[in-house]
Write an enzyme that holds these catalytic residues in place. Structure first.
Site, PDB file in Angstrom:
ATOM      1  N   CYS A 152      27.957 -18.960  -5.953  1.00  0.00           N
ATOM      2  CA  CYS A 152      28.806 -19.920  -5.253  1.00  0.00           C
ATOM      3  C   CYS A 152      30.123 -19.288  -4.810  1.00  0.00           C
ATOM      4  CB  CYS A 152      29.026 -21.139  -6.144  1.00  0.00           C
ATOM      5  SG  CYS A 152      29.793 -22.546  -5.309  1.00  0.00           S
TER       6      CYS A 152
ATOM      7  N   GLU B 183      21.282 -21.288  -5.698  1.00  0.00           N
ATOM      8  CA  GLU B 183      21.963 -21.704  -6.933  1.00  0.00           C
ATOM      9  C   GLU B 183      21.397 -23.034  -7.427  1.00  0.00           C
ATOM     10  OE1 GLU B 183      26.553 -22.678  -8.354  1.00  0.00           O
ATOM     11  OE2 GLU B 183      25.960 -22.985  -6.275  1.00  0.00           O
TER      12      GLU B 183
ATOM     13  N   LYS C 102      27.585 -16.899 -14.530  1.00  0.00           N
ATOM     14  CA  LYS C 102      28.762 -17.020 -13.665  1.00  0.00           C
ATOM     15  C   LYS C 102      30.046 -16.938 -14.482  1.00  0.00           C
ATOM     16  CE  LYS C 102      30.677 -19.998 -10.024  1.00  0.00           C
ATOM     17  NZ  LYS C 102      30.532 -21.279  -9.304  1.00  0.00           N
TER      18      LYS C 102
END
Length: 557
Positions: free
Chosen positions: A428, A307, A371
């Site tokens: 994440c 990430e 995301k």
């Protein structure tokens, strides 16, 4: 049965140390009782990764039962409900402080800006999360009894409160009680049927069963629940032993993965001045000879970077895209985390996403994922509070003007990557949400879970271990292999049964080469039905608790 009001002044019975301990805990009140609850909750956190001390949860929940016994000994009414909620809050506060203290490390990455706010994360967040357990203990009190049925009352209250914690106010199901079973390969297999919340429902009466050893009215009432708990645990283990095959899972032909773990310090990761040094490091690791049969990029098919790999917008940097594309031969692909700006881009109206990009030969950008489930305060400031928080000098941890924007719900989709099965993309902490890995509207069943993350914020603390354990449990729930790449670790390839095929430890720089395990045939029950089995079990727990209370009301032992 040892069960007395807090005003009871009878001497401690001589039935043994356990009876005496239970009696003292039941008779505690006021601040000592709340202090015991905090301590009991903190002990329970030791059952979570990386420690995995299951007996700690046994002690924690056994004490919790006795504390509620004491609060419930008086006349039923608002006061006892309030007292049980206070016990639940104190227990939850201890549990979350002991289990989430490592969040404080993130405030020290840029200490000059965030150190003053550390109490908000280390103490403030646990204080808020503990409200859910306050609700859970209060709900348990509504169907509490003096017999074994109260174990199911506590299970109902805590499991229901955990489900709420995982869904309300963006959700935060971190360290669900079921993770006490999620660290054992056999015991975690139950998640394929009932998910994390179901494991939480099961683990509470199992761990709390020893409470009846000191409070049962007779031998059967004392020993019976403990034997039932042992049988339930054994049945769960037998199911896991049956489900996990003796041989390794088959692998996908023609797929050879290379995961890059650069271990770049968080305070250096987002320095624009280091932009080319960061890219050089990634490229050097990507082409490193890792074994006699894997000499570099030429011997793998897909390279994975973590990430937020770049301290700049790589999509708008043709030079860097060109450098990456030049080292990628035809047919080789890079999957990387990166900030992405919405096009058309203007500095006056910039919109940024935390994304996964695919890059091919020549620097060509392919499919991407934005995301959806952003981290409050980490990636954005919640809208109702942002003006107030900015006024006192607080901004989100990630230095992006205005914070990240969540991808659309329609954008939470399967990532299409040439040469790979359909990819369920997560970034994440999206990997900690049960049932949210594969979108309900997904047009195809994915073949793997991809999780890119950056846990360098938290250093060498329990946090990254807990994060990995929860992502691993998603593989079991969904019956999908997990490919996880983390900046500082833990990077790993996990098969669809939760077995770790290959991994790089926390805090190391390295290259991880692995084949891609296949998904399980068909879909798990949890993947098909979601939390429906959990809801059935939750109702069953409520009915068992209510039956115990009814028996008590009818004077049946």
């Amino acid at each position: 049965m040892i069960f007395a009001r807090k005003s009871d002044t009878r001497s401690v019975p001589a039935a043994g140390w356990l009876d005496g301990t239970a009696h003292r805990i039941i008779l505690s009140h006021g601040w000592p009782r709340l202090g015991l609850a905090v301590l009991a909750g903190a002990v329970g956190a030791l059952a979570m990764p990386p420690y995995g001390v299951f007996p700690a949860l046994v002690v924690s929940l056994t004490v919790a039962v006795w504390l509620v016994d004491g609060a419930s000994a008086g006349p039923r009414g608002w006061r006892t409900l309030r007292d049980c909620a206070a016990i639940g809050w104190a227990w939850g506060f201890g549990y979350f402080v002991a289990g989430l203290w490592w969040l404080g490390a993130a405030f020290l990455v840029e200490a000059d800006q965030f150190a003053w706010a550390m109490p908000l994360g280390v103490v403030g967040l646990p204080a808020v999360l503990a409200i859910f357990y306050a609700l859970g203990f209060a709900a348990a009190r509504l169907v509490w009894s003096r017999g074994p049925g109260r174990l199911f009352a506590l299970a109902f209250g805590l499991a229901a409160s955990e489900w709420l914690r995982g869904h309300w106010f963006t959700g935060f199901p971190w360290n669900g009680l079921g993770m006490a079973l999620g660290g054992n390969l056999w015991l975690m297999q139950g998640a394929s049927v009932i998910g994390l919340y179901g494991l939480s429902l099961i683990v509470v009466p199992i761990a709390a069963a020893p409470a009846t050893l000191a409070t049962g009215a007779g031998t059967r009432a004392r020993i019976g629940p403990l034997l039932a708990a042992a049988l339930a645990l054994a049945a769960l283990a037998l199911f896991g032993a049956w489900r996990v095959p003796g041989k390794p899972d088959a692998t996908i032909a023609g797929v050879r993965l290379r995961l890059i773990q650069p271990n770049i310090a968080q305070d250096a990761k987002f320095q624009p001045d280091d932009r080319y040094a960061v890219v050089d490091k990634y490229l050097a690791l990507s082409d490193r000879a890792a074994s006699p049969d894997r000499s570099g990029i030429a011997d793998v098919t897909h390279i994975v970077w973590p990430e937020s790999a770049f301290p700049f917008l790589v999509q708008r940097d043709p030079e860097t895209l060109g450098r990456i594309g030049a080292v990628l031969p035809e047919g080789k692909l890079l999957l990387t985390g990166a900030a992405r700006a919405q096009e058309p881009f203007t500095r006056q109206h910039a919109v940024f996403f935390n994304s996964i990009l695919t890059i091919a030969h020549g620097g060509t950008l392919g499919d991407s994922y934005d995301k959806v489930h952003l981290v409050p305060f980490g990636e954005y400031l919640p809208a109702p509070l942002d003006a107030i928080l900015k006024a006192v000098g607080l901004r989100q941890f990630v230095s992006v003007p205005g914070g990240f924007t969540a991808g659309s719900r329609q954008g939470q989709r399967i990532l299409t990557v040439p040469g790979l099965p359909p990819v369920a993309a997560t970034l994440c902490y999206e990997s900690i949400f049960p049932g949210a890995i594969v979108p309900a509207e997904a047009p195809v069943v994915p073949g793997l879970i991809l999780n890119l993350t950056n846990d360098a914020w938290f250093g060498d603390t329990p946090g990254p271990h807990q994060h990995f354990a929860q992502a691993r449990l998603r593989a079991v729930e969904e019956g999908l292999p997990l490919v996880r790449d983390a900046n500082s670790g833990i990077s790993a390839v996990v098969d669809a049964h939760g077995r770790i095929v290959a991994a790089l430890p926390l805090g190391t720089e390295g290259v991880l080469d692995a084949d891609l395990p296949a998904r399980i045939p068909g879909r798990t029950l949890y993947a098909r039905l979601g939390d429906a089995p959990f809801a059935v079990l939750l109702l069953g727990g409520l009915l068992l608790a209510a039956a115990g209370r009814r028996r008590e009301a009818n004077g049946i032992a």
